[in-house]
Each structure stands twice: as C-alpha cells, then as structure tokens.
Design a protein around this motif. Structure first.
Motif, short mmCIF file in Angstrom:
data_model
loop_
_atom_site.label_atom_id
_atom_site.label_comp_id
_atom_site.label_asym_id
_atom_site.label_seq_id
_atom_site.Cartn_x
_atom_site.Cartn_y
_atom_site.Cartn_z
N UNK A 80 -13.07 12.50 72.96
CA UNK A 80 -11.98 12.84 73.88
C UNK A 80 -10.72 13.23 73.11
N UNK A 81 -9.93 14.11 73.72
CA UNK A 81 -8.71 14.56 73.05
C UNK A 81 -7.63 13.49 73.02
N UNK A 82 -7.59 12.62 74.02
CA UNK A 82 -6.53 11.60 74.08
C UNK A 82 -6.99 10.29 73.46
N UNK A 83 -6.14 9.71 72.65
CA UNK A 83 -6.42 8.41 72.03
C UNK A 83 -6.04 7.28 72.98
N UNK A 84 -6.84 6.22 73.05
CA UNK A 84 -6.46 5.06 73.87
C UNK A 84 -5.28 4.33 73.21
N UNK A 85 -4.26 4.05 74.01
CA UNK A 85 -3.05 3.44 73.46
C UNK A 85 -2.80 2.02 73.92
N UNK A 86 -3.39 1.65 75.07
CA UNK A 86 -3.18 0.29 75.57
C UNK A 86 -4.31 -0.07 76.52
N UNK A 87 -4.97 -1.17 76.26
CA UNK A 87 -6.05 -1.67 77.13
C UNK A 87 -7.12 -0.61 77.38
N UNK A 88 -7.41 0.21 76.38
CA UNK A 88 -8.42 1.24 76.52
C UNK A 88 -7.97 2.46 77.31
N UNK A 89 -6.72 2.49 77.74
CA UNK A 89 -6.20 3.60 78.54
C UNK A 89 -5.41 4.55 77.65
N UNK A 90 -5.43 5.87 77.97
CA UNK A 90 -4.73 6.84 77.13
C UNK A 90 -3.22 6.88 77.36
N UNK A 91 -2.75 6.32 78.46
CA UNK A 91 -1.31 6.34 78.74
C UNK A 91 -0.66 5.03 78.30
N UNK A 92 0.54 5.16 77.76
CA UNK A 92 1.39 4.02 77.46
C UNK A 92 2.67 4.19 78.28
N UNK A 93 2.90 3.37 79.30
CA UNK A 93 4.15 3.50 80.04
C UNK A 93 5.36 3.47 79.09
N UNK A 94 6.30 4.36 79.32
CA UNK A 94 7.46 4.47 78.43
C UNK A 94 8.46 3.38 78.77
N UNK A 95 8.09 2.16 78.40
CA UNK A 95 8.88 0.98 78.73
C UNK A 95 8.90 0.03 77.54
N UNK A 96 10.04 -0.65 77.38
CA UNK A 96 10.20 -1.65 76.32
C UNK A 96 10.81 -2.90 76.95
N UNK A 97 10.27 -4.06 76.62
CA UNK A 97 10.85 -5.32 77.07
C UNK A 97 11.18 -6.18 75.87
N UNK A 98 12.44 -6.58 75.77
CA UNK A 98 12.89 -7.47 74.71
C UNK A 98 12.91 -8.88 75.30
N UNK A 99 11.95 -9.69 74.89
CA UNK A 99 11.77 -11.03 75.42
C UNK A 99 12.72 -11.99 74.71
N UNK A 100 13.71 -12.49 75.44
CA UNK A 100 14.70 -13.39 74.85
C UNK A 100 14.12 -14.79 74.65
N UNK A 101 13.19 -15.20 75.51
CA UNK A 101 12.62 -16.54 75.40
C UNK A 101 11.81 -16.69 74.11
#
Length: 419
Positions: free
Chosen positions: A27-48
């Motif tokens: 396939x042309x698309x590489x898996x990026x997260x959990x076997x899925x080719x999409x990575x949501x464009x989101x970042x979470x900085x966990x303070x805990x």
C-alpha cells in the motif's frame, strides 16, 4: 515499481495527516497509529505524567480527564500571526514553530519506524492558498513549513498542491482521458484544480499543459465546526444573549471556544476576568453559568469534539443529539440537518464562488468537465458536495479516499522527483 522510492510524501493536514511511500507490492500509505494510515493532527501535553502524546492517543488522554493542554488544527497556524508567538505548556513557553516541528518530527519518526529506513527527502502537500489574496503571506507560510520540516530532519523538501497530489492517485486508475475538477476539501481549506488526466499523461515529466487552472479558499471542515458551534451550541452558553441594558454580549470569547486553534486562549486570566464582567451585566445567567463551568473545568476541546461528531453525524443523518452533562447535569441538545444547512450556507456559497471563479479564469465551459473528484474529509458534508456538483451538472461524481488520496498521490510524486 521494481525498487522502493527514496523519498516519502507527506500530507500534513489540519485534521489528519498521512505519510505515503511507494514500494513494490505494498500500500502507498504507511500505518501511523494503531494500524491506521491517518494520524489526527493533535498533540496533548499531559501535566499529570509530564508526557507528550500525539494523534488518537492525544485525544484519548484528554478525554480521560488528565490535566494538560490539547492542541488541534496545528496547520492553521501557518500563514497566521500566531506562528510568531508561543503558548504555555506545562509551565513553559513553547513557540508555535516548535509545536509544529514536534508534530512533523513525530510523523517522520513513525513513518521511518514502519518503513524500516530513514527519509531525508519529502514532498509535502500544500493548499493552493495558505492565505487568501496575499501572495507574500502565502509564500511566507510555505517557507515557514519548509524551515520547520528541515528542522525536523528532512534534508530536501519540495511541495505539490494537495489537489494535484490527489489527482495523481486518481489518474493511476483511469482507462481513458478525462477533464477532471479535483475538489479537495480538508480541515482548513477548499482547493480545486482543473486537470486533463489520462494513463498516457501520467508518465509525462512536465504536466504544466495539463493543469488548466487552480483556485482555493480558506474554508474547510474546521470552519464548518465553528459555524455549527456558533449557530447551534454557543447560544446555550449565552452567545447572542443580551445585557441588562439590552446590548448583545461581546462575542470574542464564544468565537475563541468555537475555533479549534484558539480554544486555549479562553483559559487565560484576562478571559476569566472578561467573563466575570459579562456575568455581572447579563440577563441569561443560567447560560453563563454553563459557560463559566466550561471554562473553569477547561472543557472547551471536549465541547468542540461533541460539535465535530455532530457535524459528522449530520452528514449522514437528519438529526444529531449532543450529551452536554458536563455543562449542566442532564443537559441534552438536538441539532437538525436543516440547522446545519442554515448555519453553513455562507461557507457553502463561498466555496461555490471559488469553483465559478476557477471556471471563468481557465476559460473552460462547465459542460466540458467530465468528472468531479471529491477528496478530503470536508467533502463529506452533503450540502457542500451537492452545491459543487450543481455547478457542473453534467459531470459524474467520484469519491476518492477522503483521508488518503493526497498522501498516496504525494508518494507517487516523491518517487517521480527523487527516484
């Protein structure tokens, strides 16, 4: 292909991102997260836990209730004055350029882990216009993205218009020649390219004669989120309500909460002081109690996710229900499809005007267009798709991979450019 390509193609999207790599029998698309080719464009900085999370994991950590900062719609920073600023993360000032570099670096690292090799060259997709009506600012936005990509570890960086990337993927499956309007409606922009496509043309090095025109406008899926939120949800928090003196409440705070990349600005001390001032003179105290609870508990991104899910549901159903118990115990709200259509009418007409302008500028009669090819998650909005199709009533409608066509096309472009 007989050997794997040297370079990758990167679709850094407002809502989702993909990385494509052309190699034999895969396939042309590489898996990026959990076997899925999409990575949501989101970042979470966990303070805990003093940790950083990306994609679905970022959204999960946030919704699980960890303290920290969630950032979405990162691409929207390009071409805006915010790119020169910073935000406070875990008690430290983080430049927005470093935020983008961190996400693109994560895309690179995940792609390399899946490919089992490093990537030094990449073709990045870019909207037709980062900034509407300002060529200098538009060029600056591309230069900023190039500098950020180089800072993330890419030695060679080039660009291709996102709708042309989608066209390469579509063209690879054609049996004959077509005149195609590529309608790429992503999270932040609606871009259109009018192209002659065919199997024979696919092999050409120079495709300039096949591109009859392109146009774009800074309207995308996140704008539909904002319009739906303002029209159908923010009134529950006091938007468009009145002061005791009869004036409409100022709208700045509501717009911040309805816009993905400005939600965190609603949590500043100044924003809280402004809210207290509003409350003292307001008539709709119950609605502002909900707003106060939302801001005090930093639930802005949670509410934006509820609105986004309602938008997606309304693209397939006639109504969507929202469970808003975090704002008030037992509070629910139903949005009808007609409400969604009304809230987004101006956006839809703005996109249709862009299609009309492209046809006029290219000198192509609408009857000559064979196909409208829809790609990008925003193209799933039914009233938008119908309005575009109405401009070209004789053209067939084709739906590509709404989240993967561009990345796949950029992978083919990267193989062509870099070998």
């Amino acid at each position: 292909m007989e050997t794997p390509a040297r370079a990758c193609g990167i679709d850094f999207g407002t809502s989702n991102s993909t990385v494509g790599w052309a190699r034999p029998g895969a396939p042309l698309l590489l898996p990026l997260e959990d076997g899925k080719p999409t990575l949501p464009s989101a970042v979470f900085f966990n303070a805990d836990e003093d940790s950083t999370h990306y994609g679905r994991a970022a959204l999960h950590e946030y919704l699980e209730g960890y303290e920290g900062r969630l950032m979405r719609a990162l691409k929207s920073l390009l071409g805006s004055s915010l790119i020169d600023g910073h935000t406070e993360v875990l008690g430290r000032a983080l430049p927005f350029r470093a935020l983008l570099a961190g996400f693109i670096g994560e895309l690179k690292a995940r792609a390399e882990a899946q490919a089992g090799r490093s990537f030094e060259q990449a073709v990045f997709g870019r909207p037709v216009h980062f900034v509407d009506g300002d060529e200098v600012a538009d060029r600056k936005a591309q230069d900023e993205l190039e500098a950020i990509a180089r800072g993330a570890g890419f030695r060679e960086v080039s660009f291709q218009f996102e709708p042309i990337g989608a066209a390469r993927h579509y063209e690879a499956g054609l049996a004959g020649e077509e005149l195609v309007l590529i309608a790429d409606i992503g999270g932040g922009t609606a871009d259109f390219s009018l192209l002659r496509l065919s199997p024979a043309r696919l092999a050409r090095e120079d495709r300039r004669d096949d591109l009859l025109g392109n146009a774009g406008v800074h309207i995308g899926g996140t704008d539909f989120d904002r319009a739906l939120s303002l029209d159908c949800v923010m009134p529950l928090l006091g938007y468009r309500s009145r002061t005791q003196a009869g004036a409409e409440l100022p709208s700045a705070l509501f717009f911040q909460l309805a816009t993905w990349h400005t939600i965190n600005f609603a949590y500043t001390r100044q924003a809280w002081a402004d809210l207290q001032q509003l409350y003292r003179g307001a008539r709709a105290r119950a609605a502002l109690d909900r707003l106060s609870r939302l801001i005090n508990q930093r639930e802005g991104h949670w509410l934006a996710l509820q609105v986004e899910e309602a938008k997606i549901a309304l693209s397939h159903a006639h109504r969507a229900g929202l469970d808003l118990d975090r704002l008030e115990p037992g509070l629910t709200h139903v949005i009808e499809r007609e409400d969604f259509v009304r809230a987004t009418e101006g956006l839809v007409e703005g996109v249709a005007a862009t299609v009309n302008a492209l046809l006029r500028a290219s000198g192509v009669a609408r009857e000559r267009v064979d196909t409208v090819y829809f790609t990008g998650g925003g193209s799933a909005v039914p009233q938008l798709r119908a309005r575009i199709a109405a401009e070209l009533p004789g053209a067939k409608r084709v739906e590509g991979d709404l989240h993967g066509s561009i990345g796949a096309g950029l992978a083919l472009e990267a193989a062509r450019r870099y070998g």
